[in-house]
Motif scaffolding. Sequence first.
Motif, short mmCIF file in Angstrom:
data_model
loop_
_atom_site.label_atom_id
_atom_site.label_comp_id
_atom_site.label_asym_id
_atom_site.label_seq_id
_atom_site.Cartn_x
_atom_site.Cartn_y
_atom_site.Cartn_z
N ASN A 261 0.83 -1.20 0.00
CA ASN A 261 0.00 0.00 0.00
C ASN A 261 0.87 1.26 0.00
OD1 ASN A 261 -2.83 1.01 0.30
ND2 ASN A 261 -1.91 2.01 2.07
N LEU B 124 0.39 2.93 -3.55
CA LEU B 124 -0.60 4.00 -3.48
C LEU B 124 -0.03 5.30 -2.92
CD1 LEU B 124 -3.79 2.02 -2.45
CD2 LEU B 124 -2.80 2.36 -4.69
N ARG C 62 3.82 5.66 -5.01
CA ARG C 62 3.89 5.35 -6.44
C ARG C 62 5.32 5.13 -6.88
NH1 ARG C 62 -0.83 7.31 -10.33
NH2 ARG C 62 -2.55 6.76 -8.97
N GLU D 133 0.55 -6.89 -10.97
CA GLU D 133 -0.41 -6.07 -10.24
C GLU D 133 0.11 -4.68 -9.89
OE1 GLU D 133 -2.70 -7.58 -7.05
OE2 GLU D 133 -2.92 -9.57 -7.93
N SER E 45 1.46 -0.76 -12.76
CA SER E 45 0.88 0.55 -13.10
C SER E 45 1.18 1.59 -12.03
CB SER E 45 -0.64 0.44 -13.28
OG SER E 45 -1.28 0.25 -12.03
N ARG E 46 1.73 1.17 -10.89
CA ARG E 46 2.06 2.10 -9.82
C ARG E 46 3.57 2.28 -9.67
NH1 ARG E 46 -2.42 2.65 -10.93
NH2 ARG E 46 -4.12 3.39 -9.63
N ASP F 269 -5.65 13.34 -9.98
CA ASP F 269 -4.39 12.80 -9.50
C ASP F 269 -4.30 11.28 -9.66
OD1 ASP F 269 -3.36 15.17 -8.78
OD2 ASP F 269 -3.68 14.97 -6.62
N ALA F 270 -5.36 10.61 -9.19
CA ALA F 270 -5.30 9.14 -9.15
C ALA F 270 -5.24 8.55 -10.56
CB ALA F 270 -6.50 8.58 -8.40
N LEU F 271 -5.97 9.15 -11.49
CA LEU F 271 -6.08 8.55 -12.82
C LEU F 271 -5.26 9.30 -13.86
CD1 LEU F 271 -9.94 7.90 -12.71
CD2 LEU F 271 -8.10 6.27 -12.27
N GLU G 192 -8.58 1.21 -13.93
CA GLU G 192 -8.37 -0.23 -13.86
C GLU G 192 -8.67 -0.69 -12.42
OE1 GLU G 192 -4.37 -1.06 -14.99
OE2 GLU G 192 -4.46 0.29 -16.70
N ILE H 176 -6.88 -1.76 -9.95
CA ILE H 176 -6.08 -1.20 -8.85
C ILE H 176 -6.41 0.28 -8.64
CG2 ILE H 176 -4.05 -0.55 -10.22
CD1 ILE H 176 -2.30 -1.47 -7.84
N ASP H 177 -6.92 0.94 -9.69
CA ASP H 177 -7.29 2.35 -9.54
C ASP H 177 -8.42 2.53 -8.53
OD1 ASP H 177 -5.43 3.40 -11.43
OD2 ASP H 177 -6.72 2.72 -13.05
N LEU I 270 -8.87 0.80 -5.86
CA LEU I 270 -8.23 0.79 -4.53
C LEU I 270 -7.57 2.14 -4.27
CD1 LEU I 270 -6.34 -2.65 -4.55
CD2 LEU I 270 -8.66 -2.16 -3.81
N ASP I 271 -6.92 2.64 -5.30
CA ASP I 271 -6.21 3.91 -5.18
C ASP I 271 -7.18 5.05 -4.87
OD1 ASP I 271 -4.25 5.82 -5.28
OD2 ASP I 271 -3.50 5.26 -7.25
N PHE J 256 -8.42 4.81 -1.34
CA PHE J 256 -7.32 5.23 -0.45
C PHE J 256 -7.21 6.76 -0.41
CE2 PHE J 256 -2.88 6.65 -0.70
CZ PHE J 256 -2.50 6.41 0.61
N ARG J 257 -7.27 7.39 -1.56
CA ARG J 257 -7.12 8.85 -1.63
C ARG J 257 -8.32 9.58 -1.03
NH1 ARG J 257 -3.25 10.72 -5.66
NH2 ARG J 257 -1.94 8.96 -6.17
N ARG K 198 -8.10 9.57 2.69
CA ARG K 198 -7.11 10.55 3.16
C ARG K 198 -7.64 11.97 3.01
NH1 ARG K 198 -1.22 10.18 0.53
NH2 ARG K 198 -2.49 10.78 -1.24
#
Lengths: 254, 131
Positions: free
Chosen positions: A127, A131, A134, A173, A176-177, B16-18, B38, B40-41, B43-44, B47-48, B51
């Motif tokens: 994480n 996230l 990055r 997985e 992309s980050r 920001d995230a995408l 996608e 994982i986005d 989740l991102d 998460f954002r 916050r």
Amino acid sequence: MQLKDQVALVTGGSRGIGKAIVQKLAAQGAKVAFVYRGAKDAALALQAEITAAGGVAKAIQADVADPAAAEVVVGGVLADWGRVDILVNNAGVIRDGLFIRMEADAWNTVIQTNLNGTFWFCKAVANQMALKQRYGRIINVSSVAAEHVNQGQTNYAASKGAVNSFTKALAVELGSRNVTVNAVAPGFIATDMSEAVRSKAGDFIEKKLVPLRRLGQPDDIANVVAFLAGPGAAYITGQVITVDGGLSLGAVTG
Amino acid sequence: MTQDDIFQKVKATLVDALNRDDDEVTASSRLQADLGAESIDFLDIVFRLEREFGIKIPRGELFPESIFQGDPSLVAGGKITEKGLAELRDKMPFADPAELDKFAADPKLDNMGDLFTVNLIVRYLKAKLGA
């Protein structure tokens, strides 16, 4: 100093290959937290050695096989240094024995340390790397024995083969980050762990099985780990890099 | 916090995230089809948002994307059943009823992602924040 200001976490860091990795990453400017299980004196000596050389290192006692350990260790590193750029899952054990006589304990110990320990530490940083930052470099120390198996190592081969597959799947997985995940597969390296095999067959291995005609040194592995952690490896992910002097070519020389 | 305040913060979060341009994110943008999100986005984004808004978003609460997995009474032939639609409405009380009706007219599982819009996030946060 290509890793200047980066934060690295290395498991199994007090001895053998792990120690060389800790030294190398610290020498390149990273702040290095390293986990040791039992070798407290060696760990503290290494920490002192790096500090004396002007580097930053911190020894942390934990058993990577303990499911609760990774969160505590990573939490501590984040509290102190605010990020984790590099994770090296190096802690590993062997409990060799013929399968027919292998006790469940020998199986479980090897899987829990080599495979599950890698899982827990990746889980604890994922994480943060994917996230929050990055950015991240995960390097799992596998073994050439995952593919080129040895008698008496069903447990070890299974654990390292699983680490290789896990490495690839996780790379997909987290790609992309901007988190890369790779493995390094050492051959015969001159460490305590390989002592038993070397004392029996070291000469034969060196002269007949390794085209480069020498056993590997911990530094041979640390160099590749440091490369994978550095900017030169930015476009490498999901790979298992074999570092074995040519052993896995399977040729008998001489 | 007004609805527009929430929207502006959500928009900034998604930009920001995408990695999108500001003007690409509108209230009706679909996260997957329009903004390229996608798995994982998601989740991102969660998460954002946690916050940004100082809240906890339990897994599956904002994007209940996996509630139908492996349950034949909820999905049949690639379509969500009546029971499944009821479940969906129950899980997403914050969703725009008109959007759910539109989806229910042709409830293909593959189209479920169309429900996940910027507006949905804003409505969720509004309910969550009691704004």
